[in-house]
Design a protein around this motif. Structure first.
Motif, PDB file in Angstrom:
ATOM      1  N   ALA A   1       0.862  -1.182   0.000  1.00 29.55           N
ATOM      2  CA  ALA A   1       0.000   0.000   0.000  1.00 29.55           C
ATOM      3  C   ALA A   1       0.894   1.227   0.000  1.00 29.55           C
ATOM      4  O   ALA A   1       2.059   1.158   0.412  1.00 29.55           O
ATOM      5  N   PRO A   2       0.379   2.368  -0.441  1.00 27.85           N
ATOM      6  CA  PRO A   2       1.217   3.569  -0.519  1.00 27.85           C
ATOM      7  C   PRO A   2       1.509   4.210   0.827  1.00 27.85           C
ATOM      8  O   PRO A   2       2.489   4.923   0.968  1.00 27.85           O
ATOM      9  N   THR A   3       0.666   3.992   1.835  1.00 22.06           N
ATOM     10  CA  THR A   3       0.860   4.598   3.155  1.00 22.06           C
ATOM     11  C   THR A   3       0.484   3.601   4.243  1.00 22.06           C
ATOM     12  O   THR A   3      -0.202   2.601   3.985  1.00 22.06           O
ATOM     13  N   VAL A   4       0.895   3.900   5.463  1.00 17.21           N
ATOM     14  CA  VAL A   4       0.529   3.065   6.609  1.00 17.21           C
ATOM     15  C   VAL A   4      -0.979   3.045   6.792  1.00 17.21           C
ATOM     16  O   VAL A   4      -1.582   2.000   7.074  1.00 17.21           O
ATOM     17  N   GLU A   5      -1.629   4.217   6.630  1.00 15.99           N
ATOM     18  CA  GLU A   5      -3.078   4.287   6.808  1.00 15.99           C
ATOM     19  C   GLU A   5      -3.803   3.400   5.804  1.00 15.99           C
ATOM     20  O   GLU A   5      -4.807   2.766   6.127  1.00 15.99           O
ATOM     21  N   GLU A   6      -3.293   3.329   4.576  1.00 16.64           N
ATOM     22  CA  GLU A   6      -3.899   2.441   3.578  1.00 16.64           C
ATOM     23  C   GLU A   6      -3.679   0.973   3.959  1.00 16.64           C
ATOM     24  O   GLU A   6      -4.521   0.117   3.676  1.00 16.64           O
ATOM     25  N   CYS A   7      -2.559   0.684   4.611  1.00 16.41           N
ATOM     26  CA  CYS A   7      -2.339  -0.674   5.111  1.00 16.41           C
ATOM     27  C   CYS A   7      -3.367  -1.011   6.185  1.00 16.41           C
ATOM     28  O   CYS A   7      -3.895  -2.126   6.231  1.00 16.41           O
ATOM     29  N   PHE A   8      -3.653  -0.056   7.079  1.00 19.43           N
ATOM     30  CA  PHE A   8      -4.671  -0.295   8.100  1.00 19.43           C
ATOM     31  C   PHE A   8      -6.003  -0.664   7.446  1.00 19.43           C
ATOM     32  O   PHE A   8      -6.711  -1.565   7.893  1.00 19.43           O
ATOM     33  N   LYS A   9      -6.345   0.052   6.389  1.00 17.95           N
ATOM     34  CA  LYS A   9      -7.598  -0.227   5.696  1.00 17.95           C
ATOM     35  C   LYS A   9      -7.586  -1.636   5.102  1.00 17.95           C
ATOM     36  O   LYS A   9      -8.583  -2.364   5.161  1.00 17.95           O
ATOM     37  N   LYS A  10      -6.450  -2.032   4.532  1.00 20.22           N
ATOM     38  CA  LYS A  10      -6.347  -3.377   3.967  1.00 20.22           C
ATOM     39  C   LYS A  10      -6.508  -4.438   5.060  1.00 20.22           C
ATOM     40  O   LYS A  10      -7.161  -5.468   4.863  1.00 20.22           O
ATOM     41  N   ILE A  11      -5.907  -4.198   6.217  1.00 21.44           N
ATOM     42  CA  ILE A  11      -6.012  -5.157   7.314  1.00 21.44           C
ATOM     43  C   ILE A  11      -7.455  -5.236   7.802  1.00 21.44           C
ATOM     44  O   ILE A  11      -7.986  -6.320   8.059  1.00 21.44           O
ATOM     45  N   MET A  12      -8.121  -4.099   7.897  1.00 22.18           N
ATOM     46  CA  MET A  12      -9.510  -4.090   8.322  1.00 22.18           C
ATOM     47  C   MET A  12     -10.411  -4.807   7.329  1.00 22.18           C
ATOM     48  O   MET A  12     -11.382  -5.467   7.704  1.00 22.18           O
ATOM     49  N   ARG A  13     -10.085  -4.690   6.046  1.00 20.44           N
ATOM     50  CA  ARG A  13     -10.893  -5.332   5.003  1.00 20.44           C
ATOM     51  C   ARG A  13     -10.503  -6.786   4.773  1.00 20.44           C
ATOM     52  O   ARG A  13     -10.970  -7.425   3.843  1.00 20.44           O
ATOM     53  N   GLN A  14      -9.580  -7.294   5.593  1.00 18.40           N
ATOM     54  CA  GLN A  14      -9.098  -8.670   5.494  1.00 18.40           C
ATOM     55  C   GLN A  14      -8.343  -8.925   4.197  1.00 18.40           C
ATOM     56  O   GLN A  14      -8.283 -10.051   3.700  1.00 18.40           O
ATOM     57  N   GLU A  15      -7.736  -7.891   3.649  1.00 16.96           N
ATOM     58  CA  GLU A  15      -6.897  -8.030   2.468  1.00 16.96           C
ATOM     59  C   GLU A  15      -5.433  -8.173   2.859  1.00 16.96           C
ATOM     60  O   GLU A  15      -4.587  -8.517   2.037  1.00 16.96           O
ATOM     61  N   ALA A  16      -5.103  -7.861   4.108  1.00 20.72           N
ATOM     62  CA  ALA A  16      -3.772  -8.031   4.683  1.00 20.72           C
ATOM     63  C   ALA A  16      -3.975  -8.359   6.156  1.00 20.72           C
ATOM     64  O   ALA A  16      -5.093  -8.280   6.673  1.00 20.72           O
ATOM     65  N   ASP A  17      -2.884  -8.740   6.835  1.00 24.33           N
ATOM     66  CA  ASP A  17      -3.032  -9.201   8.215  1.00 24.33           C
ATOM     67  C   ASP A  17      -2.245  -8.406   9.243  1.00 24.33           C
ATOM     68  O   ASP A  17      -2.676  -8.296  10.395  1.00 24.33           O
ATOM     69  N   ALA A  18      -1.071  -7.895   8.888  1.00 21.33           N
ATOM     70  CA  ALA A  18      -0.228  -7.291   9.917  1.00 21.33           C
ATOM     71  C   ALA A  18       0.734  -6.279   9.329  1.00 21.33           C
ATOM     72  O   ALA A  18       1.072  -6.326   8.140  1.00 21.33           O
ATOM     73  N   ILE A  19       1.211  -5.383  10.210  1.00 19.53           N
ATOM     74  CA  ILE A  19       2.223  -4.392   9.863  1.00 19.53           C
ATOM     75  C   ILE A  19       2.847  -3.909  11.160  1.00 19.53           C
ATOM     76  O   ILE A  19       2.187  -3.892  12.209  1.00 19.53           O
TER      77      ILE A  19
END
Length: 606
Positions: free
Chosen positions: A284-302
């Motif tokens: 993802a381009p930013t940490v906040e976008e990673c959070f969104k991916k984790i919330m959407r179950q598209e990613a798991d951890a950071i």
């Protein structure tokens, strides 16, 4: 919607004082619920009991969830549970979700407990926490907490089964339509949207307890609005089996350098016997976008810093593991790691803490702990102003508004034209992060750099990358409140802005144990291709970065340790939370959805 400056409900488990049992002991008890499908009376409490394994349910292929619940409690009043007599046995009148059932709704669920029909009730104490006090003596009742303790009624904000955002107005995905709906409702005059009494009903169209409506950011979807914790428990009601049923975890990398390192990690974590890798990569381009991916179950951890742990916590994510920077403490599970936030200047510059006003500043990033929250907390305390652009002349704080003075001095990726990385909160911006903020100072883009106390040593005297090859540690000093003159960088213990919590790995609540297990295995130091400090024969190291600094984890990390608490408030600690509140939390609670994403909120009172 907003309810007396709140935009969320809590679900609680309430029992009479002296009954002795805890949340884990509810099997065989008599239960009262506000209604089937209600967040406070069903989704959150039953989701909690399922996620903790207190209710054993193998999924809908095994038996219906209602049947599993009816077998768990000896009897219940669950309004709306037609077809399951055991779940309607305690109801008074009928089992409907109407006034003909005296135990329907939050008031009814409490009455069910108060009159002795049930042993425990699941309901919300908000938005009207005085409801229970009016019905009986508050000291006669206690809350059942998730940690299997009890607490007084007034502590429902820390002893609860989860939080549900306020009721929301939904429409098709059309930003213009959403704006029209909001504008139209806000412009209504001479008519009370939130009163149903004169129409002979209750909560007609809108909740009667609502006092206002709040517009949410345009990109807010159901996952972002409801939060990771709520979605996790909601999903457990459908099927307790994981949505990503492999032994791997999906790591979210920010920017190209991190993605390259993650891909290498994925390759080295491949297990031929199973044909799978322990690590899969998402980007993802930013940490906040990673959070969104984790919330959407598209990613798991950071892995993120303290300020970002706060943001993650507001989104419903939880800390799972923390970085440890002291070798000696890696074998002590109860130990916690921290570091100092410091203000660094060039030796002989004449800059002191008292002369900072009007200078140029270098920050690790907006919302980051050492680089923004801590120093700006000090400055806000001095000036009582939230417009930091009136304090510093200009600066670089990656993640700031591109038109902000705090993007003026950022360097970007080094491209001559069309550089989209300039001021971006990722490793593509050369002045992003600890080493980037220090580089900003070293290259005279700023007069002061707010960084971690070890960064100068890690990037001077031949220890740093090419850009730092000529830098000497003795050419830099520390400044701090209370000292009129700079001091050597070695004196960070007595001249710092605060001791702050270590970076932490965050994930969804239901994945916490899995993430801990995989990462503990990945960092094992052995001859079998594990990737801690001494493992992997030098082929790949989790805590080393090639082609960048602090990629995926901080390079100074010696090991990862499971956090002692899954609560972000407890992990961050009271001192840090107090500093953070000075910057962000004096806004009304109902702006919580805006707090979750820095681009939508100022980090100071509004």
């Amino acid at each position: 919607m907003v309810y007396n400056n709140n935009a969320c409900f809590y679900s609680v488990a309430l029992a009479k004082q002296g009954t002795g049992f805890q949340l884990k002991d509810l099997r065989g008890k008599k239960s009262c619920h506000s209604a089937l499908g209600n967040a406070e009376g069903w989704n959150l409490p039953i989701g909690t009991l399922l996620s903790k394994g207190i209710i054993d349910w193998a999924g809908p292929d095994n038996k219906p969830l209602l049947q599993a619940v009816s077998e768990f409690f000896s009897s219940s009043c669950l309004p709306g549970a037609q077809g399951y007599p055991n779940l309607c046995q305690l109801c008074k009148g009928d089992c409907s979700e109407t006034s003909t059932n005296e135990y329907y709704g939050d008031d009814g669920a409490f009455k069910c407990l108060a009159e002795g029909a049930g042993d425990v009730t699941f309901m919300t104490p908000s938005p009207n926490p005085t409801m229970m006090a009016e019905a009986s003596v508050p000291n006669d009742y206690e809350l059942l907490c998730q940690d299997n303790k009890r607490a007084p009624l007034g502590e429902y904000n820390t002893c609860n089964l989860g939080r549900e955002p306020a009721h929301a107005i939904v429409s098709r995905k059309d930003n213009q339509l959403a704006q029209t709906i909001y504008t139209s409702l806000k412009s209504v005059k001479g008519f009370n949207l939130f009163s149903s009494a004169i129409y002979g009903g209750k909560d007609l169209m809108f909740s009667d307890t609502a006092t206002d409506i709040l517009q949410v950011p345009a990109d807010t979807d159901s996952f972002l609005y409801l939060g990771a914790e709520y979605m996790s428990k909601l999903n457990s009601l459908k099927d307790p089996r994981p949505a990503h049923p492999t032994s791997s975890i999906r790591w979210c990398a920010v920017g190209h350098p991190e993605t390259a390192k993650c891909d290498l990690w994925m390759g080295f974590s491949y297990v031929e016997a199973t044909g799978t890798s322990a690590i899969e990569c998402q980007s993802a381009p930013t940490v906040e976008e990673c959070f969104k991916k984790i919330m959407r179950q598209e990613a798991d951890a950071i892995a993120v810093d303290g300020g970002q742990v706060y943001t993650a916590g507001k989104c419903g994510l939880v800390p799972a593991m923390a970085e440890q920077y002291d070798d000696a403490k890696c074998n002590s599970p109860a130990s916690t790691s921290s570091y100092y936030s410091v203000a660094v200047v060039k030796k002989g510059s004449g800059v002191t803490w008292d002369t900072l006003k009007g200078k140029k500043s270098c920050h690790t990033g907006i919302g980051r702990t050492a680089g923004w929250n801590i120093p700006m907390g000090h400055i806000h305390k001095q000036t009582n102003s939230c417009d930091f652009s009136t304090f510093f002349a200009s600066g670089c704080a990656p993640g700031a508004d591109p038109n902000s003075a705090f993007c003026t001095n950022c360097k970007g990726s080094g491209k001559a034209v069309g550089d989209e990385a300039k001021c971006k909160a990722s490793s593509e911006e050369m002045y992003y992060g600890y080493a980037g903020a220090f580089r900003c100072l070293a290259e005279d883009a700023g007069h002061v750099a707010f960084i971690k106390h070890t960064i100068v040593g890690e990037n001077t005297d031949g220890h740093g990358p090419d850009w730092a090859s000529g830098l000497r540690s003795e050419d830099f000093e520390l400044i701090c409140p209370g000292k009129s003159d700079p001091v050597p960088i070695s004196e960070y213990a007595s001249c710092n802005l605060a001791a702050v919590p270590a970076h932490a790995v965050v994930t969804r609540p239901e994945l916490r144990s899995k993430v801990v297990s995989v990462l503990m295995d990945q960092q094992v130091n052995s001859d079998f291709a594990k990737f801690g400090i001494t493992g992997s024969n030098g082929q790949f190291r989790m805590f080393e970065s090639q082609g960048g600094k602090n990629l995926l984890f901080k390079d100074s990390t010696r090991c990862l340790q499971e956090t002692q608490s899954s609560s972000y408030e407890e992990f961050l600690g009271q001192e840090y939370m107090t500093i953070w509140r000075n910057l962000a939390l004096s806004k009304p609670v109902h702006k919580i959805i805006l707090e979750s994403f820095p681009k939508d909120v100022k980090l100071c009172p509004v």
